[in-house]
Design a protein around this motif. Structure first.
Motif, mmCIF file in Angstrom:
data_model
loop_
_atom_site.group_PDB
_atom_site.id
_atom_site.type_symbol
_atom_site.label_atom_id
_atom_site.label_comp_id
_atom_site.label_asym_id
_atom_site.label_seq_id
_atom_site.Cartn_x
_atom_site.Cartn_y
_atom_site.Cartn_z
ATOM 1 N N ILE B 84 0.846 -1.206 0.000
ATOM 2 C CA ILE B 84 0.000 0.000 0.000
ATOM 3 C C ILE B 84 0.879 1.252 0.000
ATOM 4 C CG2 ILE B 84 -1.772 1.294 1.243
ATOM 5 C CD1 ILE B 84 -2.790 -1.279 2.412
ATOM 6 N N GLY B 85 1.954 1.228 0.789
ATOM 7 C CA GLY B 85 2.834 2.389 0.880
ATOM 8 C C GLY B 85 3.459 2.733 -0.461
ATOM 9 N N LEU B 86 3.971 1.716 -1.153
ATOM 10 C CA LEU B 86 4.591 1.966 -2.462
ATOM 11 C C LEU B 86 3.560 2.444 -3.469
ATOM 12 C CD1 LEU B 86 7.143 -0.894 -3.197
ATOM 13 C CD2 LEU B 86 7.572 1.558 -3.181
ATOM 14 N N PHE B 87 2.370 1.813 -3.423
ATOM 15 C CA PHE B 87 1.316 2.207 -4.350
ATOM 16 C C PHE B 87 0.972 3.685 -4.161
ATOM 17 C CE2 PHE B 87 -3.288 2.821 -4.996
ATOM 18 C CZ PHE B 87 -3.361 2.565 -6.350
ATOM 19 N N LEU B 88 0.721 4.080 -2.908
ATOM 20 C CA LEU B 88 0.324 5.467 -2.662
ATOM 21 C C LEU B 88 1.477 6.429 -2.966
ATOM 22 C CD1 LEU B 88 -1.728 5.026 0.628
ATOM 23 C CD2 LEU B 88 -2.614 5.500 -1.640
ATOM 24 N N ALA B 89 2.701 6.033 -2.623
ATOM 25 C CA ALA B 89 3.833 6.926 -2.879
ATOM 26 C C ALA B 89 4.028 7.138 -4.373
ATOM 27 C CB ALA B 89 5.107 6.359 -2.254
ATOM 28 N N SER B 90 3.843 6.084 -5.196
ATOM 29 C CA SER B 90 3.998 6.305 -6.637
ATOM 30 C C SER B 90 2.830 7.097 -7.187
ATOM 31 C CB SER B 90 4.131 4.999 -7.427
ATOM 32 O OG SER B 90 4.179 3.909 -6.613
ATOM 33 N N MET B 91 1.628 6.865 -6.615
ATOM 34 C CA MET B 91 0.478 7.664 -7.041
ATOM 35 C C MET B 91 0.744 9.158 -6.812
ATOM 36 S SD MET B 91 -2.151 5.989 -8.163
ATOM 37 C CE MET B 91 -1.447 4.567 -8.942
ATOM 38 N N LEU B 92 1.389 9.454 -5.672
ATOM 39 C CA LEU B 92 1.666 10.860 -5.342
ATOM 40 C C LEU B 92 2.552 11.514 -6.398
ATOM 41 C CD1 LEU B 92 2.394 10.758 -1.505
ATOM 42 C CD2 LEU B 92 0.540 11.961 -2.624
ATOM 43 N N GLY B 96 2.078 15.373 -13.991
ATOM 44 C CA GLY B 96 2.963 15.649 -15.126
ATOM 45 C C GLY B 96 3.114 14.441 -16.024
ATOM 46 N N ARG B 97 4.096 14.494 -16.914
ATOM 47 C CA ARG B 97 4.305 13.361 -17.803
ATOM 48 C C ARG B 97 5.107 12.287 -17.105
ATOM 49 N NH1 ARG B 97 7.768 14.878 -22.454
ATOM 50 N NH2 ARG B 97 8.796 15.992 -20.775
ATOM 51 N N GLY B 98 4.884 11.064 -17.458
ATOM 52 C CA GLY B 98 5.810 9.994 -17.142
ATOM 53 C C GLY B 98 6.003 9.703 -15.680
ATOM 54 N N GLY B 99 5.052 10.064 -14.844
ATOM 55 C CA GLY B 99 5.115 9.652 -13.443
ATOM 56 C C GLY B 99 6.329 10.158 -12.713
ATOM 57 N N ARG B 100 6.538 11.464 -12.689
ATOM 58 C CA ARG B 100 7.705 11.933 -11.947
ATOM 59 C C ARG B 100 7.434 13.208 -11.164
ATOM 60 N NH1 ARG B 100 9.034 16.006 -15.412
ATOM 61 N NH2 ARG B 100 8.367 15.530 -17.507
ATOM 62 N N ARG B 101 6.236 13.731 -11.271
ATOM 63 C CA ARG B 101 6.010 14.961 -10.537
ATOM 64 C C ARG B 101 4.848 14.816 -9.561
ATOM 65 N NH1 ARG B 101 5.043 19.782 -13.952
ATOM 66 N NH2 ARG B 101 6.287 18.832 -15.585
ATOM 67 N N ALA B 102 4.912 15.573 -8.480
ATOM 68 C CA ALA B 102 3.881 15.451 -7.458
ATOM 69 C C ALA B 102 2.523 15.823 -8.017
ATOM 70 C CB ALA B 102 4.220 16.363 -6.285
ATOM 71 N N VAL B 103 1.499 15.050 -7.675
ATOM 72 C CA VAL B 103 0.152 15.447 -8.052
ATOM 73 C C VAL B 103 -0.271 16.612 -7.168
ATOM 74 C CG1 VAL B 103 -0.548 13.161 -8.819
ATOM 75 C CG2 VAL B 103 -0.906 13.809 -6.449
ATOM 76 N N ALA B 104 -1.266 17.356 -7.670
ATOM 77 C CA ALA B 104 -1.765 18.470 -6.869
ATOM 78 C C ALA B 104 -2.273 17.949 -5.539
ATOM 79 C CB ALA B 104 -2.897 19.166 -7.639
ATOM 80 N N GLY B 105 -1.950 18.634 -4.473
ATOM 81 C CA GLY B 105 -2.446 18.246 -3.150
ATOM 82 C C GLY B 105 -1.659 17.142 -2.494
ATOM 83 N N SER B 106 -0.520 16.744 -3.087
ATOM 84 C CA SER B 106 0.208 15.617 -2.500
ATOM 85 C C SER B 106 0.726 15.967 -1.107
ATOM 86 C CB SER B 106 1.352 15.185 -3.414
ATOM 87 O OG SER B 106 2.518 15.919 -3.135
ATOM 88 N N GLY B 107 1.027 17.259 -0.877
ATOM 89 C CA GLY B 107 1.472 17.679 0.447
ATOM 90 C C GLY B 107 0.388 17.434 1.487
ATOM 91 N N GLY B 204 2.880 3.320 -17.280
ATOM 92 C CA GLY B 204 2.986 3.564 -15.844
ATOM 93 C C GLY B 204 3.532 2.354 -15.095
ATOM 94 N N TRP B 205 2.990 1.158 -15.374
ATOM 95 C CA TRP B 205 3.397 -0.038 -14.654
ATOM 96 C C TRP B 205 4.845 -0.398 -14.970
ATOM 97 C CZ3 TRP B 205 3.041 -2.869 -10.663
ATOM 98 C CH2 TRP B 205 3.521 -4.178 -10.648
ATOM 99 N N ALA B 206 5.211 -0.313 -16.275
ATOM 100 C CA ALA B 206 6.576 -0.655 -16.675
ATOM 101 C C ALA B 206 7.566 0.311 -16.038
ATOM 102 C CB ALA B 206 6.697 -0.622 -18.202
ATOM 103 N N THR B 207 7.216 1.585 -15.974
ATOM 104 C CA THR B 207 8.096 2.564 -15.336
ATOM 105 C C THR B 207 8.282 2.222 -13.863
ATOM 106 O OG1 THR B 207 7.141 4.216 -16.799
ATOM 107 C CG2 THR B 207 8.479 5.026 -14.979
ATOM 108 N N PHE B 208 7.174 1.861 -13.217
ATOM 109 C CA PHE B 208 7.253 1.529 -11.799
ATOM 110 C C PHE B 208 8.157 0.313 -11.585
ATOM 111 C CE2 PHE B 208 5.718 -1.040 -8.241
ATOM 112 C CZ PHE B 208 5.897 -0.139 -7.212
ATOM 113 N N ARG B 209 7.943 -0.737 -12.404
ATOM 114 C CA ARG B 209 8.691 -1.986 -12.230
ATOM 115 C C ARG B 209 10.177 -1.810 -12.520
ATOM 116 N NH1 ARG B 209 8.737 -7.759 -13.454
ATOM 117 N NH2 ARG B 209 10.640 -7.093 -12.452
ATOM 118 N N ASN B 210 10.479 -1.055 -13.579
ATOM 119 C CA ASN B 210 11.857 -1.030 -14.061
ATOM 120 C C ASN B 210 12.662 0.175 -13.610
ATOM 121 O OD1 ASN B 210 11.502 -3.460 -15.565
ATOM 122 N ND2 ASN B 210 10.315 -2.267 -17.037
ATOM 123 N N VAL B 211 11.979 1.219 -13.167
ATOM 124 C CA VAL B 211 12.723 2.396 -12.700
ATOM 125 C C VAL B 211 12.525 2.597 -11.202
ATOM 126 C CG1 VAL B 211 13.086 4.860 -12.967
ATOM 127 C CG2 VAL B 211 12.483 3.470 -14.969
#
Lengths: 299, 302
Positions: B84-92, B96-107, B204-211
């Motif tokens: 759950i922790g990894l899932f939520l942290a990557s969701m945060l 932006g593009r490519g899963g690397r920037r904080a979503v709005a309200g992540s703070g 998204g999934w491949a980025t998570f798994r491999n990066v």
């Protein structure tokens, strides 16, 4: 590896034009499932806390028969009853005394040891360091039985001093471990200049090095405060006198005895009193606190 | 300055060392010795009994229950919490593009997620004993309100539900901390790696798994050790929350609870010390395996 809990980098690259290609859905739509997931866990986290706060203003009847309703008229009397009759006020005071004393002692001893081991070379330096650090890997349960008798023989069972000394003894190893690395990273020139100006070793430590180590002291201080404030096992064994119960201990005892007397509203109020100050302090200083807490897990 | 140097070192080290030896080192050392005796707390009345206490542990059905429950906690709590922790942290970080920037309200999300971490496990346990209350609790109330009244249960009184209920509380109380920790680790990954993955057409999934996953591996490993140690404990939650304490039929008995009961209620201090030694070796094994298992397959990234 070093990590700091800082806000995620805000736009390291210029806004990407690719995002605005008309073929793709607007960003707000694409991130909608993300927000649903994030919101879901927020609700799971916050709802029980919120429910306890709301319930602390309800009457026993409302708590028993309408667990989901808001209080028809808020009952601040619950809080007063919990604070005085259920002794939450006294437990709170006991916690303040014990944790305050233990925290001051831990920070003083921990920073002295860490500094002496980090900045002075002498025979036995490494042995002393590992003697402290090894203790971090032993479960407190292992020490529990002999510790009880040590404290008893010293006549410190159920006293503030006894709890303060034991709390500090178990908090010093991590403090040494954390600040040792911190003192090593400080530049040597400032201390050398102070020595040339005729400062004694003690003066260099207290007037020069300690102020320079402030960020590290704050981080480990917050970590220690929360750890000590939430301590339960040590007081349970070493602090049998109900007049000196600390907050966690008192609340646990209360949840058993109040359950029999079915003063649910008083118990909810006691629970809220125990958790609200910490949460409010956290919201005020949240960045420091998260950094301090996570620093413990990242070497 | 030599004289002053030794005086300063002595003043800096000796008070802490005395405290350390008296309250930490000597109890740990005594525990190993006591575990080989039949001591019941009377001064001078400790008889050496060799490995007797350890032999009796194997035949103590409640202790065997405790070991089984701690083992189950050790498997389930770290896995679920980290997932759950990894899932939520990557969701945060999916802004932006490519899963690397904080979503709005992540703070704001991180502030809320961290709440349970600040509370004493006693506070958490008292809170959840209310939530689980069969008649007036939040959980059954919610189920009934959703028309799922059939699923309402006496969570802590039923032998099959009590341990999962305890696990849920431990997961609930620790997820937030690991979201923040993993989130900080993901922040530390160079942005270029994510950009490269996007250019290569990774989803998204491949980025998570491999990066993401290989690069936060060290942090995940630390998380396993910390959560494992917490799962081997679980004392406060079980003692405050479950009936008995220790649950119906020992359903939520844990080693710490057995130790506490044998020592401070039955006065079997030698026997309880043997449980402490068993717990120590369990902790040690866990730490060695977790840290070793990771070193073998460290990912080179620079």
């Amino acid at each position: 590896m070093t990590l700091s809990v800082s806000p995620p980098r805000s736009s390291p690259s210029p806004p990407a034009p690719a995002d605005d290609r008309p073929a793709r859905a607007p960003r707000s739509v694409r991130t909608l499932p993300v927000h649903v997931a994030m919101l879901a866990w927020s609700v799971v986290t916050a709802l029980p806390l919120l429910w306890a706060v709301v319930s602390s203003f309800k009457t026993d009847d409302e708590i028993l028969n309408h667990p989901w309703s808001l209080p028809s008229t808020p009952q601040p009397g619950n809080w007063a009853r919990a604070w005085t009759e259920a002794s939450i006020g006294r437990y709170f005071f006991n916690s303040l005394v014990v944790v305050g004393g233990a925290l001051a002692l831990t920070m003083l001893l921990g920073s002295l040891v860490a500094y002496a081991l980090a900045r002075y070379e002498f025979r036995g330096n490494r042995i002393i360091y590992y003697t402290f650090v090894a203790a971090m890997f032993f479960p407190v349960f292992l020490a529990l039985v002999p510790l009880f008798f040590v404290v008893q023989q010293l006549g410190l069972l159920g006293t503030y001093q006894g709890l303060i000394l034991v709390y500090a003894a178990y908090a010093v190893p991590f403090t040494v471990f954390f600040l040792h690395a911190f003192f090593r990273s400080l530049p040597a020139e400032v201390a050398e200049a102070a020595f040339l100006d005729g400062c004694s070793h003690g003066a260099v430590f207290f007037r020069v090095m300690l102020p320079m180590a402030r960020p590290g002291l704050v981080a480990v201080g917050i970590f220690n405060f929360l750890g000590l404030w939430n301590q339960y096992l040590l007081p349970l064994v070493l602090n049998p006198d109900p007049d000196r119960y600390v907050l966690a201990q008192g609340l646990a005892a209360l949840s058993v005895s109040q359950g029999y007397r079915s003063d649910w509203s008083g118990l909810f109020a006691g629970l809220t009193i125990a958790m609200l100050p910490v949460l409010i302090a956290y919201v005020a200083f949240q960045r420091h606190i998260r950094a301090g807490m996570t620093a413990g897990a990242v070497k | 300055m030599r004289h002053g140097r030794w005086r300063f070192l002595a003043g800096a080290l000796i008070p802490a060392l005395v405290l350390h030896v008296v309250f930490v080192l000597s109890p740990y050392a005594q525990a190993f010795y006591l575990s080989l005796t039949d001591w019941t707390g009377v001064a001078g009345e400790a008889h050496f009994v060799g490995a007797d206490n350890y032999r009796r542990l194997a035949g103590d059905s409640l202790f065997v229950d405790a070991v089984r429950n701690n083992a189950l906690l050790l498997v389930v709590v770290p896995l679920v919490t980290i997932a759950i922790g990894l899932f939520l942290a990557s969701m945060l970080h999916l802004g932006g593009r490519g899963g690397r920037r904080a979503v709005a309200g992540s703070g704001a999300y991180q502030i809320i997620y961290f709440f349970p971490q600040l509370l004493s496990l006693v506070v958490v346990a008292v809170l959840w004993s209310f939530v689980y209350n069969p008649n007036t609790g939040l959980l059954n109330g919610a189920l009934r309100a959703l028309g799922l009244g059939g699923m309402a249960a006496s969570w802590l009184a039923s032998p099959s539900l009590a341990l999962p209920a305890v696990m849920a509380v431990l997961v609930w109380s620790s997820v937030g901390f690991y979201v923040v920790l993993f989130s900080a680790a993901i922040d530390g990954i160079p942005v270029e790696l994510f950009e490269a993955a996007v250019l290569d057409g990774a989803g998204g999934w491949a980025t998570f798994r491999n990066v993401t996953l290989p690069l936060v591996r060290d942090t995940v490993q630390v998380a396993f050790v910390y959560l494992g140690i917490a799962a081997l404990d679980a004392f406060a939650v079980v003692q405050v929350m479950t009936v008995g304490p220790g649950g119906p039929d020992g359903a939520t008995e844990v080693i710490g609870l057995s130790l506490y009961r044998n020592a401070f209620q039955y006065g079997k201090f030698g026997y309880a010390s043997a449980m402490g030694v068993a717990l120590f070796f369990a902790t040690l094994t866990l730490a060695v395996f977790a840290l070793r298992g990771g070193r073998r397959s460290t990912v080179e990234a620079s």
